[in-house]
Motif scaffolding. Structure first.
Motif, short mmCIF file in Angstrom:
data_model
loop_
_atom_site.label_atom_id
_atom_site.label_comp_id
_atom_site.label_asym_id
_atom_site.label_seq_id
_atom_site.Cartn_x
_atom_site.Cartn_y
_atom_site.Cartn_z
N CYS A 205 5.58 88.05 60.57
CA CYS A 205 5.02 86.58 60.11
C CYS A 205 5.20 85.54 61.03
O CYS A 205 5.64 85.79 62.24
N PHE A 206 4.70 84.31 60.87
CA PHE A 206 4.61 83.27 61.61
C PHE A 206 6.05 82.81 61.90
O PHE A 206 6.10 82.45 63.14
N ALA A 207 6.99 82.78 60.93
CA ALA A 207 8.46 82.53 61.17
C ALA A 207 8.89 83.32 62.27
O ALA A 207 10.01 83.10 62.85
N ASP A 208 8.42 84.71 62.11
CA ASP A 208 9.09 85.78 63.13
C ASP A 208 8.79 85.45 64.57
O ASP A 208 9.45 85.85 65.72
N GLN A 209 8.00 84.30 64.75
CA GLN A 209 7.44 84.00 66.02
C GLN A 209 7.91 82.71 66.64
O GLN A 209 8.40 82.42 67.34
N THR A 210 7.92 81.69 65.56
CA THR A 210 8.40 80.40 65.84
C THR A 210 9.68 80.17 65.99
O THR A 210 10.20 79.54 67.12
N TYR A 211 10.58 80.90 65.41
CA TYR A 211 12.05 80.73 65.46
C TYR A 211 12.60 81.50 66.94
O TYR A 211 13.13 80.78 67.56
N PRO A 212 12.04 82.52 67.26
CA PRO A 212 12.35 83.08 68.51
C PRO A 212 11.89 82.29 69.73
O PRO A 212 12.61 82.08 70.77
N ALA A 279 8.87 74.06 67.11
CA ALA A 279 9.06 75.11 68.27
C ALA A 279 8.20 74.84 69.51
O ALA A 279 8.82 75.15 70.55
N LEU A 280 7.17 74.23 69.40
CA LEU A 280 6.34 74.11 70.48
C LEU A 280 6.79 72.79 71.30
O LEU A 280 6.82 72.52 72.60
N PHE A 281 7.38 71.82 70.83
CA PHE A 281 7.98 70.64 71.34
C PHE A 281 9.08 70.95 72.09
O PHE A 281 9.52 70.63 73.09
N ASP A 282 9.77 71.84 71.34
CA ASP A 282 11.13 72.37 72.23
C ASP A 282 10.97 73.43 73.58
O ASP A 282 11.54 73.07 74.52
N LEU A 283 9.81 73.82 73.22
CA LEU A 283 9.23 74.50 74.49
C LEU A 283 8.87 73.73 75.62
O LEU A 283 9.38 74.11 76.69
N ALA A 284 8.06 72.68 75.37
CA ALA A 284 7.70 71.84 76.23
C ALA A 284 8.85 70.86 76.90
O ALA A 284 9.23 70.67 78.05
N ASP A 285 9.91 70.60 75.97
CA ASP A 285 11.23 70.13 76.63
C ASP A 285 11.98 70.82 77.41
O ASP A 285 12.71 70.29 78.25
N ALA A 286 11.92 72.12 77.44
CA ALA A 286 12.55 73.32 78.09
C ALA A 286 11.76 73.32 79.46
O ALA A 286 12.31 74.36 80.35
N GLY A 287 10.79 72.76 79.71
CA GLY A 287 10.04 73.00 80.90
C GLY A 287 8.75 73.89 80.58
O GLY A 287 8.19 74.19 81.61
N GLY A 288 8.59 74.12 79.47
CA GLY A 288 7.27 74.98 79.22
C GLY A 288 5.95 74.22 79.30
O GLY A 288 6.08 73.24 79.30
N SER A 289 5.01 74.95 79.05
CA SER A 289 3.53 74.26 78.77
C SER A 289 3.51 73.19 77.51
O SER A 289 4.20 73.35 76.71
N ASP A 290 2.64 72.23 77.56
CA ASP A 290 2.17 71.50 76.65
C ASP A 290 1.21 72.12 75.83
O ASP A 290 0.18 71.96 76.23
N PHE A 291 1.61 72.18 74.36
CA PHE A 291 0.78 72.61 73.45
C PHE A 291 0.33 71.70 72.48
O PHE A 291 0.10 71.87 71.36
#
Length: 388
Positions: A205-212, A279-291
């Protein structure tokens, strides 16, 4: 209070800033009614009932430890005086303390992980007790549900500056990375076989993606960095955004083998306004892409729901300011979730098989009149983070 995330939203798409501010005000006003009177707990859900005269009422149902912990995570981003308004006179740290005290009776790994995460982020002095509660419930030799395994990693990443957690953190990180099927970017519903029936083991499910993806990004952001964890988070996020619906929908069920959509519905409000953003904010803050474009597209769905266009339900808003809730989801209303079951079984045999006639027979025209505390808690966590 202005945050960098709200400021960025106002810069990139000014028309959406009032919507985000409206939702945050609703969350702050709605959560106190979800707190069970005289208890250290939040209701499991607020169920809406419509009277013959068209008015609505809400009823608290059940209780949830994990929703209480998620609420604490979100509320802790508010000023202290506002925290006390939401939590019946307590700060987020004080409320988290009551959750830590309850750990001896907690038997679910996900609940314990969320409590430890809240203890770490609120700076609670009994963080070590909370981490011990997670360790007591976590057996790395057995499969765990992916969501709960991700919460363990997020809790340990949050505790990094206050406790020596590098050994369990490495184990939690490796467990998530190993869980993926082949070289696919998406995560399964469990980290290993045995928890999910064979015929739907490919469905996640979607949660299985965003939390990891959030947990792995946060693991990279702390310590000396972890490029492999960041790459896995990035790949998952990119695939989710590639699959996002034209109307901004974050779909519900995926094929973890192929990285495709199994069944899109229900579309949940919490995914649109909170879980995908955080999830996407935390990825960007970690140096990942801006979604950010995908975040904004998903947020827009909250007031522009294409599923309901041209239908009587189109006049029913998902955001109900008078009740301080967002209705939980838009769904098909099919008996016994028939579409989900049929597509799960068919894609097991033939990956990618859509059974398109089901879309015509069972259209997503139903609205679930519930709202749960974690939906508002994650909303605060998503948008009140990243302070200027």
């Amino acid at each position: 209070m202005t945050t960098s995330r709200l400021a960025t939203l106002g810069r990139d798409e000014p028309s959406l800033l009032p919507l985000a501010q409206r939702l945050l005000s609703l969350a702050e006003s709605g959560l106190p009614a979800m707190l069970l009177p005289g208890q250290e707990a939040f209701a499991f859900t607020m169920a809406g009932t419509k009277a013959p005269d068209g008015s609505w009422s809400l009823e608290r149902r059940g209780t949830s430890t994990r929703y209480a912990a998620i609420t604490a995570l979100g509320v802790r981003h508010l000023s202290e005086d506002r925290q006390r308004v939401v939590l019946a006179g307590r700060t987020a740290q004080e409320f988290t303390g009551s959750l830590v005290e309850s750990l001896p009776s907690v038997t679910n790994l996900g609940d314990a992980a969320l409590i430890a995460w809240a203890a770490a982020e609120t700076g609670h002095p009994k963080l070590s007790d909370a981490l011990a509660g997670v360790e007591a419930l976590d057996d790395h030799d057995r499969p765990q549900y992916t969501v709960e395994a991700a919460w363990v990693l997020s809790a340990l990443a949050a505790a990094r500056d206050s406790a020596d957690v590098e050994r369990p953190l490495a184990a939690a990180r490796d467990r998530l990375l190993r869980a993926r099927i082949g070289n696919g970017p998406l995560f399964p519903h469990a980290t290993g076989p045995g928890l999910v029936p064979w015929y739907r083991a490919h469905v996640s499910c979607f949660a299985d993606q965003t939390y990891p993806l959030q947990a792995l990004a946060r693991a990279h952001a702390g310590g000396d960095g972890d490029p492999e964890a960041l790459a896995a988070s990035e790949a998952c996020a990119a695939r989710l955004c590639e699959l996002q619906g034209e109307g901004g929908q974050w779909w519900w069920h995926y094929d973890a083998r192929t990285g495709g959509v199994v069944e899109g519905y229900p579309v949940y409000s919490v995914h649109q306004h909170a879980m995908a953003p955080t999830a996407l904010f935390d990825l960007a803050d970690a140096g990942g892409s801006d979604f950010g474009a995908s975040i904004r597209k998903g947020l827009r769905w909250m007031t522009d729901v294409p599923e309901l266009a041209g239908h009587p339900a189109a006049h029913e808003p998902l955001i109900v300011d008078g009740l301080n809730v967002t209705w939980r989801k838009v769904y098909r209303g099919d008996p016994k979730k028939a579409v989900r079951a049929a597509r799960g079984l068919s894609t097991r045999a033939v990956p990618g098989l859509r059974l398109k006639p089901l879309d015509r027979v069972y259209r997503p025209l139903s609205v679930d009149h519930e709202c749960r505390p974690y939906e508002l808690g994650w909303m605060l966590y998503a948008w009140q983070g990243g302070r200027i």
